[in-house]
Structure formats: C-alpha cells, structure tokens
Design an enzyme around this catalytic site. Structure first.
Site, PDB file in Angstrom:
ATOM      1  N   ASP A 232      62.529  61.565-102.241  1.00 59.52           N
ATOM      2  CA  ASP A 232      63.162  61.060-103.457  1.00 59.52           C
ATOM      3  C   ASP A 232      63.070  62.061-104.609  1.00 59.52           C
ATOM      4  O   ASP A 232      63.961  62.119-105.456  1.00 59.52           O
ATOM      5  CB  ASP A 232      62.496  59.760-103.914  1.00 59.52           C
ATOM      6  CG  ASP A 232      62.791  58.574-103.016  1.00 59.52           C
ATOM      7  OD1 ASP A 232      63.704  58.672-102.175  1.00 59.52           O
ATOM      8  OD2 ASP A 232      62.091  57.549-103.150  1.00 59.52           O
TER       9      ASP A 232
ATOM     10  N   ASP B  86      68.514  56.035 -97.405  1.00 62.03           N
ATOM     11  CA  ASP B  86      68.289  56.479 -98.779  1.00 62.03           C
ATOM     12  C   ASP B  86      67.998  57.984 -98.836  1.00 62.03           C
ATOM     13  O   ASP B  86      68.441  58.696 -99.734  1.00 62.03           O
ATOM     14  CB  ASP B  86      67.094  55.757 -99.406  1.00 62.03           C
ATOM     15  CG  ASP B  86      66.990  54.284 -99.093  1.00 62.03           C
ATOM     16  OD1 ASP B  86      67.401  53.871 -97.992  1.00 62.03           O
ATOM     17  OD2 ASP B  86      66.465  53.543 -99.935  1.00 62.03           O
TER      18      ASP B  86
ATOM     19  N   GLY C 247      75.286  52.450 -99.321  1.00 60.01           N
ATOM     20  CA  GLY C 247      75.830  53.187-100.448  1.00 60.01           C
ATOM     21  C   GLY C 247      75.199  54.553-100.619  1.00 60.01           C
ATOM     22  O   GLY C 247      75.888  55.549-100.868  1.00 60.01           O
TER      23      GLY C 247
END
Length: 399
Positions: A114, A169, A242
C-alpha cells in the site's frame, strides 16, 4: 424498491459520518455550476483544509489514500491549471519527502505494498518542479520492490504480515507506480515483472461461476478465509474489483503501445468489464458484495462504483475499449449522482455517501471474507477511497 433501499442507506451513512463532514466551513460557499470534478475537489478542501487531514487523519502520515486522492487532484490541476490544487498536493508531500529522498513515517521493513501507491504523485511533482528530492523518494519506494516478499511464482505479497497472499487491492498499489518508474528510469524489459503480477491474478483468483476475480488468494491455504482447494476468499468485493480495474487501465496508460504483452492485458480488461457489467444494478451502481445484489442487507456502494466507472470511462477514452462501453460508465456515474450524492445547502459542499470504510482479510480481529463480514464494516460518507475515484471518473466523463 432498490432506489428506496439505497436512499435509506444514504441517509444512514450521512447520519453516522464524522462531525467534520456534517459541519463544513460555512464561509466557503461553493459554485454549484462547476463540473463535478471541481465541486468534489473543492468540497474535499473545505472538509480537509490540509491534505494530510484527508480521511480524518489526526496526525500526518504517508498513506495510500492520500496518494489516491492527490493523484486525482494532480489530474484536476493538469486540466484547470488552478494553482490551489498544486499547492494542496505539494504541501502534503513536502511534509514527508526529505532532500535525500527519505520519507517520513514510511517504514520499508513492513513491506506493505500500500505504501508504494503515494509514489505515483512523485513523478508529477518532479515534472512540475524539477526538484531532485521527488525523484530520490521515488527511488526509495522502487527499492522496496527489490526485496518485497513474493509468492513462489513471483507475485508480491500484499504485506509482510499477510504472508503468501495476493489481494486485488495490491495490484493498484504497486503496479502502476512500478510500470511508470520502469518507463522513466529503468529497462523496458522489466515490464515483464509488472505483467507477471496480472498474470498471477488471472491464473489464480478467478471464479468460474462469475467470471470475476475474488478479493484474495492465499497460496499457502493457511488462512481460515481461504478455500483449501483453491486458496480463494469466498466473495467478490466491488471495491477490490475497482482497485483491479484501475490498476489495469493505469498500467495500460504507461506501457508502450507496441509492447507485445499489452494486447494480452487489454483483452483481460475487456473480459473483466464484460463480466462486471452483468452485475451493474439498474440504478447504475454496484453492490458491496458484487454478485449478490438481491441478498438481504447488501447495498449499493460508492467506492466500488466510482472505481469501476473511472476504469471503464478511461479505457474508452484511451481507445482500449469500444466507444459503446462508455454507456456503462455514464450509467455508473448517474448512479452515484442519483443514489449517493448529497449537497449541504448552507455552502454547496457535496458529499459522496454509501462508502464502505474498510474491508480486508485476516488480521486481528479476524476478517473471514464472508458475506456477513463485508456487510458488517462501517458505511460512511466521503471516505477517501470513494472521493478520489469519483474525481477521476468525473474528469474522464468531462473529456
């Protein structure tokens, strides 16, 4: 019935939003004739006068959500030339980026994919200012990928503390930065490693039933959330879809058109979108648990809808998907306008509601990836993971 149900959720989300959302600065009366991209960005600046405050942070930190939103701001600045957007971005990054390229609050040893995501804005700042510290900070993040732990086939773990796991993700967090860094400063042959990340998702994470990838995959099968046969988590989460869709289009924007693997990635994107739109609700939005829209408790969710809308619109604008696909993006944006946008009449500040605050797999307390789990996470307004993609989607649809 679905519209009524969503409206109830919108009200509930607004009522449970932090006070800062409900009481934006009344002295900042915004122009409601501006495009949606401007209205949302300026609303965000009213809510969070300094960018480090985004997502209601109580102290400055280097974080992926700030990178996501400020990337959207950088695109808005490139469109409008309005200096206030550039200043908002630069003030955030200058809190963290030191002259030698070290980054305050960033901890390499955590190997958290991340934390690569905010690096994408470093390229923008370097281009705009020529200040070498931004290039050096990008070098710092690129160096993490040299030693980042991987699956046996070379897929980046989501985090060191989530061993042997690839999450959708993580493709957004790492791949676009990695690809752009290679195209600017590396050897184009290194792009094979970027493509490998997508190849492993395509190989391991897809469900035969839906034709879409699940949220996560555990190569070791050690996690309680993973199927002992496939290693897959149990459900489709629209925000995870997404993230993945945005990862693909943002990488396609960077890699050379003549690259021999680019067309493979284009084909995988079209396959993905063809399946995803089967689950687009009549309102235009997507549900929190994507394929279970009729199951009690499921709701139309803002961040996944914004991300998928952006990815489809951008792919059409890049001539990666046929023009006919823009109808899905327009429908998705209309769904957000109709179902999720509210306006504070005191100052014309707008809010995007119905956003899942957070969701993941494993950890403590343990997240089991069940339908009930995804429905148990808090829903709130103006979560950064919805606001940034909303601005990006609006910009694509305003082209």
């Amino acid at each position: 019935m679905r519209k009524f149900f969503s409206s109830v959720l919108l009200i509930a989300a607004a009522c449970t939003a932090p006070a800062s959302v409900m009481a934006a600065d009344s002295s900042s009366y915004l122009d409601n004739t501006q495009p949606w991209s401007v209205r949302m960005a300026e609303s965000e600046m009213v809510r969070f006068p300094e960018a480090w405050m985004i997502d209601w942070d109580e102290a400055p930190q280097w974080d992926y959500v700030h990178g996501l939103n400020l990337l959207a701001f950088s695109k808005l600045y490139e469109k409008t030339g309005d200096q206030k957007y550039f200043t908002y971005i630069k003030n955030y990054y200058d809190r963290f980026v030191n002259e030698d390229g070290t980054i305050n609050t960033y901890v390499r040893s955590k190997f958290n994919i991340d934390m690569i995501n905010p690096g994408k804005v470093l390229f923008f700042l370097y281009d705009e200012t020529g200040d070498e510290k931004y290039k050096l900070a990008a070098d710092t993040l690129r160096d993490q990928l040299n030693d980042h732990p991987r699956t046996s086939e070379g897929g980046f773990w989501h985090k060191k503390r989530y061993p042997s796991q690839m999450w959708l993700d993580g493709l957004y967090m790492g791949a676009p930065f990695y690809a752009e860094y290679i195209m600017r400063y590396g050897n184009p042959e290194e792009l094979n490693d970027v493509y490998k990340q997508f190849e492993l998702i395509e190989k391991h994470l897809y469900s035969d039933k839906t034709g879409l990838p699940r949220h996560g995959w555990d190569e070791s099968r050690d996690q309680k959330w993973s199927d002992k046969g496939t290693g897959l988590s149990a459900n489709h989460w629209s925000r995870a879809l997404g993230w993945y869709a945005m990862a693909i289009v943002d990488v396609l924007e960077v890699v050379p058109s003549q690259d021999k693997k680019r067309e493979w990635l284009v084909s995988r994107l079209q396959n993905f979108v063809d399946q995803a739109v089967k689950y687009q609700d009549e309102t235009g939005a997507w549900y929190q648990v994507t394929d279970l829209g009729d199951k009690k408790g499921n709701y139309l969710e803002g961040s996944g809808t914004a991300m998928l809308t952006y990815a489809i619109a951008k792919a059409v604008n890049m001539n990666v998907l046929p023009e006919s696909y823009m109808a899905y993006a327009k429908k998705g944006f209309a769904g957000m306008e109709d179902q999720m946008i509210s306006v504070d009449p005191a100052n014309n500040v707008i809010s995007l509601n119905n956003i899942c605050a957070v969701a993941g797999l494993g950890g403590n307390p343990y997240r089991d990836g069940s339908f009930d789990y995804y429905l148990s996470e808090p829903v709130r307004a103006n979560d950064a993971k919805g606001v940034g993609p909303f601005i990006l989607a609006a910009l694509e649809l305003e082209k």
